[in-house]
Scaffold this active site. Structure first.
Site, PDB file in Angstrom:
ATOM      1  N   GLY A  43       0.836  -1.208   0.000  1.00  0.00           N
ATOM      2  CA  GLY A  43       0.000   0.000   0.000  1.00  0.00           C
ATOM      3  C   GLY A  43       0.865   1.251   0.000  1.00  0.00           C
ATOM      4  O   GLY A  43       1.869   1.309   0.704  1.00  0.00           O
ATOM      5  N   ARG A  58       0.807  -4.964  -5.122  1.00  0.00           N
ATOM      6  CA  ARG A  58       0.909  -6.143  -4.261  1.00  0.00           C
ATOM      7  C   ARG A  58       1.073  -7.298  -5.253  1.00  0.00           C
ATOM      8  O   ARG A  58       0.188  -7.533  -6.066  1.00  0.00           O
ATOM      9  CB  ARG A  58      -0.354  -6.320  -3.421  1.00  0.00           C
ATOM     10  CG  ARG A  58      -0.625  -5.126  -2.497  1.00  0.00           C
ATOM     11  CD  ARG A  58      -1.680  -5.462  -1.472  1.00  0.00           C
ATOM     12  NE  ARG A  58      -2.182  -4.275  -0.785  1.00  0.00           N
ATOM     13  CZ  ARG A  58      -1.583  -3.693   0.253  1.00  0.00           C
ATOM     14  NH1 ARG A  58      -0.445  -4.169   0.709  1.00  0.00           N
ATOM     15  NH2 ARG A  58      -2.124  -2.636   0.840  1.00  0.00           N
ATOM     16  N   ASP A  65       5.218  -4.530   5.977  1.00  0.00           N
ATOM     17  CA  ASP A  65       5.568  -5.884   6.379  1.00  0.00           C
ATOM     18  C   ASP A  65       5.722  -6.853   5.185  1.00  0.00           C
ATOM     19  O   ASP A  65       6.699  -7.609   5.105  1.00  0.00           O
ATOM     20  CB  ASP A  65       4.450  -6.371   7.317  1.00  0.00           C
ATOM     21  CG  ASP A  65       4.855  -7.602   8.064  1.00  0.00           C
ATOM     22  OD1 ASP A  65       5.919  -7.569   8.713  1.00  0.00           O
ATOM     23  OD2 ASP A  65       4.120  -8.608   7.996  1.00  0.00           O
ATOM     24  N   THR A 111       4.222   2.647   5.931  1.00  0.00           N
ATOM     25  CA  THR A 111       2.821   2.197   5.893  1.00  0.00           C
ATOM     26  C   THR A 111       2.012   3.063   6.849  1.00  0.00           C
ATOM     27  O   THR A 111       2.495   3.394   7.935  1.00  0.00           O
ATOM     28  CB  THR A 111       2.644   0.714   6.292  1.00  0.00           C
ATOM     29  OG1 THR A 111       1.265   0.493   6.659  1.00  0.00           O
ATOM     30  CG2 THR A 111       3.505   0.284   7.471  1.00  0.00           C
ATOM     31  N   ASP A 142      -0.302   2.142   8.546  1.00  0.00           N
ATOM     32  CA  ASP A 142      -0.761   1.328   9.687  1.00  0.00           C
ATOM     33  C   ASP A 142       0.182   1.392  10.890  1.00  0.00           C
ATOM     34  O   ASP A 142      -0.213   1.026  11.991  1.00  0.00           O
ATOM     35  CB  ASP A 142      -0.910  -0.147   9.272  1.00  0.00           C
ATOM     36  CG  ASP A 142      -1.840  -0.323   8.085  1.00  0.00           C
ATOM     37  OD1 ASP A 142      -2.686   0.559   7.866  1.00  0.00           O
ATOM     38  OD2 ASP A 142      -1.704  -1.340   7.377  1.00  0.00           O
ATOM     39  N   ASP A 176       2.434  -0.624  11.658  1.00  0.00           N
ATOM     40  CA  ASP A 176       2.398  -1.966  12.253  1.00  0.00           C
ATOM     41  C   ASP A 176       3.662  -2.784  11.972  1.00  0.00           C
ATOM     42  O   ASP A 176       3.595  -4.000  11.819  1.00  0.00           O
ATOM     43  CB  ASP A 176       1.152  -2.726  11.755  1.00  0.00           C
ATOM     44  CG  ASP A 176       1.172  -2.922  10.249  1.00  0.00           C
ATOM     45  OD1 ASP A 176       1.993  -2.276   9.558  1.00  0.00           O
ATOM     46  OD2 ASP A 176       0.378  -3.739   9.746  1.00  0.00           O
ATOM     47  N   ARG A 189      -5.483  -2.229   8.888  1.00  0.00           N
ATOM     48  CA  ARG A 189      -5.466  -3.689   8.677  1.00  0.00           C
ATOM     49  C   ARG A 189      -5.745  -4.420   9.990  1.00  0.00           C
ATOM     50  O   ARG A 189      -6.819  -4.228  10.553  1.00  0.00           O
ATOM     51  CB  ARG A 189      -4.126  -4.125   8.071  1.00  0.00           C
ATOM     52  CG  ARG A 189      -4.216  -5.493   7.408  1.00  0.00           C
ATOM     53  CD  ARG A 189      -2.876  -5.911   6.853  1.00  0.00           C
ATOM     54  NE  ARG A 189      -2.485  -5.108   5.709  1.00  0.00           N
ATOM     55  CZ  ARG A 189      -2.844  -5.388   4.453  1.00  0.00           C
ATOM     56  NH1 ARG A 189      -3.563  -6.441   4.200  1.00  0.00           N
ATOM     57  NH2 ARG A 189      -2.454  -4.608   3.462  1.00  0.00           N
TER      58      ARG A 189
HETATM   59  O1  F6P Z   1      -1.495  -1.271   4.692  1.00  0.00           O
HETATM   60  C1  F6P Z   1      -2.172  -0.116   4.344  1.00  0.00           C
HETATM   61  C2  F6P Z   1      -3.617  -0.432   4.094  1.00  0.00           C
HETATM   62  O2  F6P Z   1      -4.263   0.755   3.681  1.00  0.00           O
HETATM   63  C3  F6P Z   1      -4.369  -1.071   5.260  1.00  0.00           C
HETATM   64  O3  F6P Z   1      -4.741  -0.131   6.232  1.00  0.00           O
HETATM   65  C4  F6P Z   1      -5.521  -1.725   4.550  1.00  0.00           C
HETATM   66  O4  F6P Z   1      -6.015  -2.808   5.289  1.00  0.00           O
HETATM   67  C5  F6P Z   1      -4.882  -2.191   3.274  1.00  0.00           C
HETATM   68  O5  F6P Z   1      -3.739  -1.377   3.062  1.00  0.00           O
HETATM   69  C6  F6P Z   1      -5.748  -2.121   2.045  1.00  0.00           C
HETATM   70  O6  F6P Z   1      -5.051  -2.724   1.015  1.00  0.00           O
HETATM   71  P1  F6P Z   1      -5.376  -2.584  -0.530  1.00  0.00           P
HETATM   72  O7  F6P Z   1      -4.747  -1.317  -1.004  1.00  0.00           O
HETATM   73  O8  F6P Z   1      -4.713  -3.772  -1.154  1.00  0.00           O
HETATM   74  O9  F6P Z   1      -6.872  -2.583  -0.669  1.00  0.00           O
END
Ligand code: F6P
Length: 324
Positions: free
Chosen positions: A15, A76, A107, A129, A131, A133, A175
């Protein structure tokens, strides 16, 4: 300066997070200062597998610090999670003549770096990130901006919710982690903050809080729900039914990932990017840049991925103590 490094690949993965561009700029310019050719890799590990690259220089990172997102794009990459994908990425590193791969992400990105490092590729990671985390680092690029974005949005919500004397249930990202929820919840004066790290009793921690708040004259209540808890519609239904107060839900979503990075994120990203290149120049092998106890350090990727950090439960308690 004498350095064995000639070419360093730079990518952003997972992300996006506000401040990634400032980190890219810092990395590219620090590379140039050390006589290293910075090779931008587009779309994270997916781009690495396809050798989708561009040679960068000081001018290619002009005027990007204040922009959210990432000029290198991000992805991703499911393919990179397979043995074949990892082998293909390692092969691409050799083909591109990369002496190291520097990745900016969270991560998942660091797990990718560890896989590459096990294939003999030198790597370094920069934590980014919203998050916050990452177990090995007390701070991750993007968190501060995301928190400020959420706070700004909730302040606006509060105006309308206050006028209607409603309860607002607001879901913030994160997340499986509640760092953003607690930080934002404290900042906006939430009545309750529901996070995955801490068990809660809905009756006591939400319904009773609202009732008691009403008795004390509080006309509007904010329930902050971490993404890892979710189920906001259920929460709205239950609050409406049990308190009789009109309740509305707002899921802040991706808005939290965008926007111009805050001063803190620009500065942290610039410092971390610069520090990462310095580490490579000084011979670091497969490390993650971590912010711990107010300073930057480098931790071996294998160790970094075993490290954990706990959520600031004291902050959660403070938010509760002053909530109504
Ligand atoms: O890791 C950042 C984040 O925005 C999280 O808070 C969320 O759960 C996830 O990415 C969403 O991922 P994607 O962009 O793949 O929908």
């Amino acid at each position: 300066m004498d350095t064995k490094l000639r070419r360093v690949g730079i990518l952003t993965s997972g992300g996006d997070a506000p401040g990634m561009n400032a980190a890219i700029r810092a990395v590219v310019r620090s590379c140039q200062r050390n006589g290293i050719v910075p090779i931008g890799i587009r779309r994270g590990f997916a781009g690495l597998i396809r050798s989708d690259t561009e040679v960068m220089d000081a001018r290619s990172v002009n005027g990007i610090t204040h922009h959210g997102g990432t000029v290198l794009y991000t992805a991703r990459c499911e393919e990179f999670k397979t043995e074949e994908g990892i082998q293909a990425a390692a092969k691409a590193c050799r083909y591109l003549g990369l002496d190291a791969v520097l990745a900016i992400g969270g991560d998942g990105t660091f797990h990718g770096l560890r896989a590459l490092s096990r294939q003999g590729v030198n790597v370094i990671g920069v934590p980014a990130t919203i998050d916050n985390d990452i177990g090995c680092s007390h701070y991750t690029i993007g968190f501060d901006t995301a928190a400020n974005t959420a706070i700004e949005a909730i302040d606006k919500l509060a105006d309308t919710m206050q006028s209607h004397e409603r309860v607002s249930v607001v879901e913030v990202m994160g997340r499986h982690a509640g760092h953003l929820a607690v930080y934002v919840g404290l900042a906006v004066g939430a009545t309750s903050i529901l996070i995955p790290e801490s068990e809660f009793d809905f009756e006591r921690d939400v319904i009773e809080q609202i009732r008691e708040g009403r008795e004390r004259g509080k006309r509007h209540h904010l329930i902050i729900v971490a993404e890892g808890i979710g189920r906001c519609d259920e929460i709205v239904a239950r609050v409406t039914e049990e308190t009789g107060i009109e309740t509305r839900v707002s899921i802040l979503g991706y808005i939290q990932r965008g926007g111009s990075p805050s001063a803190r994120d620009r500065v942290m990203a610039s410092r971390m990017g610069h520090f990462a290149v310095e580490q490579l120049v000084h011979g670091a092998e497969s490390q993650i840049v971590c912010y711990r106890d107010s300073q930057l350090i480098a931790v071996p990727v294998e160790t970094a991925l075993t490290m954990t950090k706990s959520l600031d439960m004291y902050m959660h308690k403070v938010a509760y103590d002053i909530s109504i």
